[in-house]
Design a protein around this motif. Structure first.
Motif, PDB file in Angstrom:
ATOM      1  N   LEU A 775       6.724  67.794   7.192  1.00 28.01           N
ATOM      2  CA  LEU A 775       5.723  67.599   6.136  1.00 28.01           C
ATOM      3  C   LEU A 775       5.330  68.942   5.527  1.00 28.01           C
ATOM      4  O   LEU A 775       5.203  69.080   4.302  1.00 28.01           O
ATOM      5  N   CYS A 778       8.042  70.236   3.296  1.00 28.29           N
ATOM      6  CA  CYS A 778       8.063  69.550   1.992  1.00 28.29           C
ATOM      7  C   CYS A 778       7.116  70.248   1.016  1.00 28.29           C
ATOM      8  O   CYS A 778       7.440  70.420  -0.171  1.00 28.29           O
ATOM      9  N   LYS A 841       7.714  63.310   1.466  1.00 25.93           N
ATOM     10  CA  LYS A 841       6.620  63.026   2.384  1.00 25.93           C
ATOM     11  C   LYS A 841       6.352  61.530   2.476  1.00 25.93           C
ATOM     12  O   LYS A 841       5.838  61.037   3.490  1.00 25.93           O
TER      13      LYS A 841
END
Length: 857
Positions: A775, A778, A841
């Motif tokens: 995450l 990203c 995500k």
């Protein structure tokens, strides 16, 4: 005539116009009707080269006679404004001839229906006279084209924001209305006449199911018949193709159904007849004026329920019976809109067919522009405003606005301008609600409402005086009439399928409040239909049959005003907490023990069609406009609740209809549902690139107050609407196109496969820490374009992923570890982050929330 007689007479005119093209249906069955030759001679135009055109008019005459035993008595007694008739010798001005002679009119009544027929199609004099000489079949490039093999074009598939309408290769199946028969397909009919014959037999059999006792009340019976006619003619093209002498073949857009054209003609015919009948100039010469401009004969009345969001979601309210109250309030919006429309129809003694649109808190009625029309509307406004001010203190209400129209306003070249006037007039009226500053004959309203609270404020809305009590877990709470009825509706809607509108209480199930002088009762479908004398309306609001194929007809009028809601094993409405719990999955471990995974959370899904106003302004005829409104509403109000009930049973419909929807459900199921709605809507509109919707998804705990849910849903939808080109979705604060959203969900399924492979083949659990690192990467990939130093995310990904493989898979060969890293992590995860950056995500969140260990109950 008194009001009842005038209403009955208007119903007869409406029925004659509604049936004027019944012959198109009957003729295409290939059935033989006695006396057809004589009917051709009296009802069909003669071609200049000999023979007859528009043979369907003759079949209209014979088909009405064939179904007459199942219609109200149209042959004897008071037949005003028509003459009584019998099968052997119907007089010239019988209802039978009024319907059948629309191509060869001779009397004022026949001209009324003929002109309504032409205006519904947007014809001007010259274009109609050319059409009247057209042949109905012929050859084009060696291909036979006729009215039997032609199928209806998808109007929603053909409309474009700019330029000419497209011509989709897809066609609607010739089937009765059902959840799965709404979608256009590509298969040509193998036996076109046989399809018509089967549909006709279903139609005539269904006609017998209307309660025979209801024939005694023509307005009530006509409401039933209108729903029946929709069910069996929604996919029959009202026009197919024309062959013009000396000019060859020219296609006529077959994107308007027989129902929508006939309903539009019935609406206009009643207004025309009433205008001339009550103006005292009902002569053939005056009625026959094609482009009469001396006076606007029509009055288009728009109704709009304003303050819907405040009404449904409220503010500062308690959580008492929240799910039941929300279901009841959503239903009440549709119910009040319907009742306000009935009140408007009654003010002008009009039948139900004069209401051409009713969806999503809006309606459109075509009334005669009588000398006292404005006075009638002013009286009606005062009555409605007083009711809403007394019961809602100005927070919400139904506004009425009128727009006069002439015949030429319905021509194809000028109809879009009429739509612009309707929009403008409604926008002006929205700023003059309740005449608070005084408008017309109204004095300004007092700025402060007088209200007494002898029993305190309502325990739910905390605004209105409490007037009723309700048991609640051994205690008693005091409620206002509105909140009491909405909770009662929320409890009862899951158990009932029919609704009675009457002037007096029917039984103990009748709602407590009086709605504009009407009483509302929910009843069972199995219950015997009440006598016609006690009824104003009887509506079936059940969902479509689970198989998606059974015709949507249960013997009475229907309204798509109910939505699917989750029920428990006892048939009770589930709470939001229970709905959220269904997102938890129980997984069996290898040792046989069970583990609860996931999060008990909801997703709020709200969406509406993009650029709908612009698309509506492309409608160039009254019939097309009515058809587009009906078809859009059908998808959201009919198909969507059916789909939820069948495949997404835990989805809770707050509202769905018109061009928008609002659903609450388990967080993961809602994501899957959003994807399904988008895919199926594209199929419904034949993949029209200009017709699409945007939506917002917001994940939340079930304990969040309902008003807060509404705010979050609006914010997510607004973000989607701001996306370039719209046609987008917002999920977890990421806004992206539907195509990319579907790609992310495919990426999530691929990620699930990677995790399962590590688990199954290598007995290795992919750590949550590693996934949370993704995450963060990203975000780095997203910002790398502005912050070059963030491009280091690639090195971080390679390092973390390689260490994960090396540290956890020490027992396999180095080349196999290299292959696992490259094939599973670098290609299926790293490459996706490279391509989609922050949007990846969505795949990660969807996966992570599914595998999180659930909190113990």
């Amino acid at each position: 005539m008194n009001d009842a007689s005038l209403l009955n007479a208007s119903c007869r005119v409406a029925l004659a116009a509604l049936l004027h093209d019944l012959g198109k249906f009957a003729e295409r069955t290939g059935k033989s009707f006695p006396g057809i030759d004589a009917s051709k001679a009296s009802c069909c135009p003669r071609r200049r080269g000999g023979g007859f055109s528009h043979i369907h008019a003759a079949y209209t005459r014979d088909a009405i006679q064939a179904i007459a035993p199942h219609l109200p008595d149209l042959q004897s007694g008071d037949m005003t404004p028509f003459s009584a008739w019998n099968e052997e010798n119907p007089p010239k001005d019988s209802l039978l001839n009024g319907a059948a002679r629309h191509h060869t009119p001779q009397t004022p009544l026949q001209w009324i229906i003929a002109i309504a027929d032409r205006l519904a199609s947007g014809f001007e004099r010259a274009s109609f006279e050319e059409y009247n000489q057209a042949l109905e079949e012929g050859e084009e490039n060696g291909r036979k084209v006729n009215h039997l093999s032609a199928r209806m074009w998808p109007l929603l598939g053909n409309v474009r924001l700019q330029g000419d309408f497209a011509q989709s290769p897809r066609r609607l199946p010739l089937r009765a209305l059902a959840a799965e028969t709404l979608f256009p397909g590509a298969e040509p009919p193998a036996k076109p006449q046989e399809e018509y014959r089967v549909l006709w037999e279903q139609f005539t059999a269904a006609l017998e199911k209307i309660p025979s006792s209801h024939r005694a009340s023509l307005p009530l019976w006509l409401d039933h018949f209108d729903a029946l006619f929709l069910g069996f003619t929604h996919a029959i093209p009202s026009a197919t193709a024309g062959f013009f002498p000396g000019r060859g073949f020219r296609a006529i857009p077959a994107d308007v159904s027989l129902y929508d054209h006939s309903k539009a003609a019935a609406t206009l015919a009643v207004a025309l007849w009433r205008f001339h009948q009550e103006s005292g100039d009902f002569s053939q010469t005056d009625v026959q004026k094609w482009d009469s401009a001396a006076h606007p004969e029509f009055l288009l009345i728009q109704g709009n329920f304003f303050g819907i969001q405040e009404f449904i979601f409220g503010s500062g309210e308690s959580a008492l019976k929240a799910s039941k109250r929300l279901r009841g309030r959503s239903f009440t919006v549709a119910l009040i809109t319907e009742l306000a429309a009935i009140k408007t129809l009654e003010a002008f003694q009009l039948p139900v067919t004069s209401q051409i649109i009713n969806a999503a808190g809006k309606f459109l009625i075509v009334a005669p522009n009588l000398p006292d029309a404005k006075q009638r509307l002013q009286t009606l406004r005062r009555e409605l405003d007083a009711w809403f001010l007394n019961n809602g203190y100005g927070q919400w209400g139904v506004g009425l606005v009128e727009t006069p129209a002439r015949r030429q306003d319905f021509h194809k070249k000028t109809f879009p301008k009429l739509l612009e006037r309707l929009k403008r007039d409604m926008e002006i009226h929205k700023r003059q609600r309740f005449a608070l500053c005084g408008a017309g004959d109204d004095a300004p309203r007092p700025p402060i409402f007088q209200a007494d609270y002898p029993q305190g404020a309502c325990a739910v809305c905390n605004k209105s005086p409490a007037t009723r009590t309700l048991p609640d877990d051994g205690a008693t709470v005091r409620l206002c009439g509105f909140c009491h009825d909405q909770i009662q509706l929320g409890e009862t809607l899951v158990k009932r399928q029919r609704l009675i509108i009457s002037r007096n209480r029917v039984d103990n199930a009748t709602l407590e409040m009086d709605y504009f002088g009407y009483r509302v009762t929910l009843t069972d479908a199995a219950a015997s239909p009440p006598p016609a004398a006690d009824l104003l309306r009887l509506w079936d609001f059940s969902l479509a049959h689970p198989d998606g194929q059974t015709p949507l007809w249960n013997g009475c009028a229907r309204r798509a005003i109910n939505g699917h809601v989750p029920k428990d094993d006892q048939g009770r409405l589930q709470t939001f907490e229970t709905i959220a719990e269904t997102a938890i999955q129980v997984v069996t471990r290898e040792d046989g023990s069970e583990e609860r995974r996931g999060v008990a959370a909801l997703n709020i899904l709200k969406g509406d069609v993009d650029d709908l106003g612009q698309l509506f302004r492309r409608m160039d005829t009254f019939s097309r406009m009515a058809g587009m409104s009906r078809q859009l509403n059908t998808f959201f109000a009919l198909w969507l609740p059916w789909k939820c009930a069948r495949d997404f049973p835990d989805a809770y419909t707050v509202f769905a209809g018109g061009d928008d929807f609002f659903l609450i459900g388990p967080w993961l199921q809602q994501i899957r549902l959003a994807e399904t709605i988008h895919t199926e809507f594209a199929r419904y509109v034949a993949n029209n690139p200009d017709l699409h919707f945007s939506a917002g998804l917001t994940m939340t705990k079930p304990t969040l107050p309902i008003p807060a849910l509404a705010v979050m849903a609006d914010e997510a939808l607004d973000d989607a609407k701001e996306y370039a080109g719209k046609n987008a979705v917002t999920c977890w604060n990421r806004t992206l196109s539907w195509q990319e959203f579907q790609t992310m969900l495919a990426a999530e399924r691929e990620l699930n496969g990677v995790v399962e492979l590590f688990d199954r083949q290598y007995r290795l659990k992919m750590s949550t820490g590693y996934l949370h690192t993704l995450l963060h990467l990203c975000d780095k990939a997203e910002s790398a374009a502005q912050r070059p130093q963030d491009a280091i995310w690639r090195s971080w990904f390679a390092y973390r992923s390689w260490r994960f493989v090396v540290d956890k898979l020490r027992d396999i060969k180095p080349e196999e570890r290299q292959a696992v890293y490259q094939d599973q992590l670098a290609q299926k995860i790293g490459a996706k982050i490279e391509q989609f950056r922050g949007n990846y995500k969505i795949a990660l969140f969807t996966h992570l929330y599914q595998r999180r260990k659930a909190v113990s109950e």
